[in-house]
Design an enzyme around this catalytic site. Sequence first.
Site, mmCIF file in Angstrom:
data_model
loop_
_atom_site.group_PDB
_atom_site.id
_atom_site.type_symbol
_atom_site.label_atom_id
_atom_site.label_comp_id
_atom_site.label_asym_id
_atom_site.label_seq_id
_atom_site.Cartn_x
_atom_site.Cartn_y
_atom_site.Cartn_z
ATOM 1 N N GLN A 157 3.130 8.111 -51.991
ATOM 2 C CA GLN A 157 3.660 6.853 -51.461
ATOM 3 C C GLN A 157 4.668 7.049 -50.351
ATOM 4 O OE1 GLN A 157 5.503 6.189 -55.501
ATOM 5 N NE2 GLN A 157 7.104 5.197 -54.273
ATOM 6 N N CYS A 169 5.111 2.343 -55.518
ATOM 7 C CA CYS A 169 4.560 3.082 -56.663
ATOM 8 C C CYS A 169 3.624 2.222 -57.507
ATOM 9 C CB CYS A 169 5.686 3.648 -57.514
ATOM 10 S SG CYS A 169 6.777 2.404 -58.239
ATOM 11 N N HIS A 222 9.927 2.732 -61.907
ATOM 12 C CA HIS A 222 8.813 3.476 -61.332
ATOM 13 C C HIS A 222 7.565 3.285 -62.189
ATOM 14 C CE1 HIS A 222 7.029 6.415 -58.703
ATOM 15 N NE2 HIS A 222 6.837 7.317 -59.651
ATOM 16 N N ASN A 269 1.558 11.111 -61.031
ATOM 17 C CA ASN A 269 2.574 10.470 -60.196
ATOM 18 C C ASN A 269 2.007 10.214 -58.806
ATOM 19 O OD1 ASN A 269 5.030 9.400 -59.442
ATOM 20 N ND2 ASN A 269 6.237 11.167 -60.034
#
Length: 508
Positions: free
Chosen positions: A119, A125, A428, A450
């Site tokens: 990102q 996110c 997040h 992630n």
Amino acid sequence: MPETTIEQLTQRLDLDALARDYGKKPAEKDYVYVDGDNMQTPPSTSGSEDSERYSDTLSIESTERWEKQLMQDPKNRLALSALSGTDPKQVLTQRSAQIADTQSYNIKISLEGAPITNQRSSGRCWLFAACNVFRVAIMRRYNLKEFELSQSYLFFWDKLEKANYFLEQIIDTVDEPLDGRLIQELLSKPVQDGGQWDMAANLVEKYGLVPQHLYPDSHNAMNSSTMATLITTKLREDALEIRDLSRSADLKASIGAVKENMMREIHRILTIMLGPPPSPTKEITWEYYDKEDKFGTLTTTPLDFAAELHSKESKTANSGADIHELFSLVNDPRNAYGQLLSVSRLGNVVGLRGIRYINVDMTTMKTACVAMLKANLPIFFGSDVGKFSDSKSGIMDMGLIDYELGFNIRLGLTKAQRLETGESAMTHAMVLTAVHVDAEGKPVRWRVQNSWGENPGTKGWFVMSDGWMDQFVYQAVVDPEFVSQETRDVLKNKPKMLELWDPMGALA
């Protein structure tokens, strides 16, 4: 600089020499022993009665006395030498947690999705996590080795929709005081990058999806702060203009043309900084190679491309799940479990769904997550990623950083207390793709995809201990099949409305 541990520093430092520096006797003769919760400290030399008397001011004498007592303990002098010149988290990282939190799991989905996404310097996110869930179904449907959806496509429409949503909130609250908490909260973050699962679902419903290479990231998608600042400034100016207009005319009768011009200006900023996006209703052509290196092509519209996720073929490829039916479980111990929660005036697309959470205990949430992973389905989840975690190693573990060892303090807030005091919130969003369970079927650690690129963690993959999940995971987006009918029925209830500034209104 290599990391230094307490054990290494103990070997290097001469504690007797440190003691002499403070005009003390050798350390072994003047050690302040710590035994469990009891620490033996020398008596105060400044008068016990005065030192115990309440005072609303801070005295120099007190700080001098505290420092004197502090430095009599060689453990504190060691901590000073170790922690004052580097990041305490590096020194206090526990090797035992690093060893335990391995990337090995006995339950793992067969197709996790690739490549690892990034990102960059943006707060997208939630869009990356949502797209990483969506893409798994598409990759299975078309037998792809790698695939990425355009996060920027959704980002463009989200910014535009949030601007419209904000202006509608300003119109609806013109009678509220400008300096009141509600208006100030609205003005504080008109179009922030962050979002929630329901917001992503709204965008897909209205605008569809496109492959990443048909609308790739611009510089301002990857580095969004300048664009966000400009749009925020413009919308705050627009808000004041709307409030002024409400005092001089019939707002509903006169606002149409004014608001359209405001939205046209926001659209202009977005188009110039992100580039013109594909139209949701006009055809695009996607060309790809599958796992066998066979060429394929698909001509469709963004809306039809997204609608394929409803198709029988996509459901079959996705273990029977329809990703458009997923909903959010949250764990908010401040509120009763089995309750539907929502957040007042939080959303992005006017006329579509607001934020909805079913509040459940962590056992219910984790049971649903394990069941989804067994069914080969990835899971969008929201957490407070910065707490007791290390982005370099990609470890999230309550035992990773021992602050109590370094500072001789206790950190004892409960999950509810962290929410009540502003200590924690969802910051997040990521994706779960695997879990390791013990012989009794209880989770031990979780595998996390992630969106920070391949450098952090293990080539972009993180590991989360189950204890960390209990404390800092707040949300998991699940298929209705994997929760009880009683839990599903909560969606039919009228939600408890949380205030806009509630931590459950934080956007990942």
